[in-house]
Motif scaffolding. Sequence first.
Motif, short mmCIF file in Angstrom:
data_model
loop_
_atom_site.label_atom_id
_atom_site.label_comp_id
_atom_site.label_asym_id
_atom_site.label_seq_id
_atom_site.Cartn_x
_atom_site.Cartn_y
_atom_site.Cartn_z
N TYR A 141 39.84 9.64 4.53
CA TYR A 141 40.85 8.97 5.44
C TYR A 141 41.58 7.83 4.56
O TYR A 141 42.87 7.84 4.57
N ILE A 186 43.48 11.11 12.42
CA ILE A 186 43.99 10.77 11.19
C ILE A 186 45.31 11.06 10.94
O ILE A 186 46.35 10.59 10.14
N THR A 213 43.72 9.95 2.19
CA THR A 213 44.98 10.50 2.94
C THR A 213 46.02 9.65 3.27
O THR A 213 47.39 9.72 3.30
N ASN A 214 45.75 8.44 3.49
CA ASN A 214 46.69 7.32 3.80
C ASN A 214 47.36 6.88 2.53
O ASN A 214 48.68 6.71 2.71
N LEU A 224 43.36 18.36 4.79
CA LEU A 224 43.42 16.78 4.29
C LEU A 224 43.16 17.02 2.61
O LEU A 224 43.73 16.09 1.90
N GLY A 248 42.66 2.21 14.27
CA GLY A 248 42.08 3.02 13.30
C GLY A 248 40.78 3.56 13.74
O GLY A 248 40.02 4.64 13.48
N ILE A 275 36.60 13.99 12.29
CA ILE A 275 37.75 14.27 11.89
C ILE A 275 38.54 15.28 13.05
O ILE A 275 38.37 16.44 13.19
N ALA A 314 40.48 7.19 14.98
CA ALA A 314 40.24 8.21 14.22
C ALA A 314 39.05 8.46 13.59
O ALA A 314 38.43 9.60 13.26
N PHE A 315 38.00 7.54 13.96
CA PHE A 315 36.65 7.41 13.65
C PHE A 315 35.61 7.75 14.83
O PHE A 315 34.46 8.00 14.56
N VAL A 328 33.85 11.08 5.25
CA VAL A 328 35.17 10.85 6.05
C VAL A 328 36.13 9.64 5.68
O VAL A 328 37.26 9.57 5.72
N THR A 329 35.36 8.31 5.39
CA THR A 329 35.96 6.97 5.08
C THR A 329 36.74 7.54 3.80
O THR A 329 38.11 7.10 3.61
N TRP A 366 41.65 0.65 6.94
CA TRP A 366 41.00 2.03 7.18
C TRP A 366 39.73 1.91 6.43
O TRP A 366 38.46 2.47 6.75
#
Length: 345
Positions: free
Chosen positions: A238, A17, A241-242, A157, A199, A13, A202-203, A234-235, A38
């Motif tokens: 993310y 993101i 968050t989107n 987040l 994407g 992170i 971000a990972f 984390v997935t 994502w």
Amino acid sequence: IIRTLFFFSGNIIGSGIFISPKGVLEHSGSVGLALIIWVLGGGITILGSLCYAELGVAIPKSGGDYSYVTEVFGGLAGFLLLWSAVLIMYPTSLAVIALTFSNYVLQPVFPDCIPSYHASRVLSTVCLLLLTWVNCSSVRLATRIQDVFTAGKLLALGLIIVIGLVQICREKVFHIIPNLEFKWMAPSVGQVALAFLQGSFAFSGWNFLNYVTEELVDPRRNLPRAIFISIPLVTFVYAFTNIAYFTAMSPQELLSSNAVAVTFGEKLLGVMSCVMPISVALSTFGGINGYLFTSSRLCFSGAREGHLPSFLAMIHLKHCTPIPALLVCVSSIYSLVLSNTFVFI
């Protein structure tokens, strides 16, 4: 295991993101496909992480990709990977993250214009010098900083996700309605590939834990556990968050924003909108620390195998830190030069 989880999650992170949602949406062509990308990006990362969990247990060496390539394909392949990482991949990544950090920190100071060129470079310099000194001084201090800033990232987040859920509960959802999510633009195969590429930024960092395998406590148990828990977490963060972003912004508003999280904060947080640029700054600061920590171990491993000058494999007797590797291979001086000229590349 908790500290390993914090270290691993903190390396993944970062600024991605807060930067990538615009690129993913732009190339995917619709809100629905962007959210799918994502989730699928997280799934691909999980597959790669599972492979690295096996490799980390089978080849318990620090150095990550370099150690595995050297072990499997021989010294030449490892040598080429090592030098490309030392000269190109890590310095440029550090430059981008450092400039992102300085731009977000300075945004409240320059609210109606682009932050000063010289101010952003000076702040990037200070950040890189400070974190290089920390990593040279103490492994414990470097990991503590990573823990603190990881907690800050997750709180920021989490705040975005909670606000998004509140918006959904209040039925103020205009851009994630099922019958409208996929109505916008039909992307080509190339555009979908570009969306995945955006994407994947971000990972990035999902393989960093394997760079410090020898410094982990009981890596045969803790390495796979950290990977199995962190990547799905984390997935999840993310994806939600989107979703939260789309509860506050239309696709057009998101695409026109140069700082998605800041725009989100301005629309929903009011006087507390300054929390967002601070949160992004915390995230990027922790990301720089993680990059310095792991990339120095890559140089150390390369020097130990004879692919870099042998003095880079030296460890400070008192601090137990690879100071030569930090100063020469991924030093703040090299990243500083790059961060001051990166705009012209």
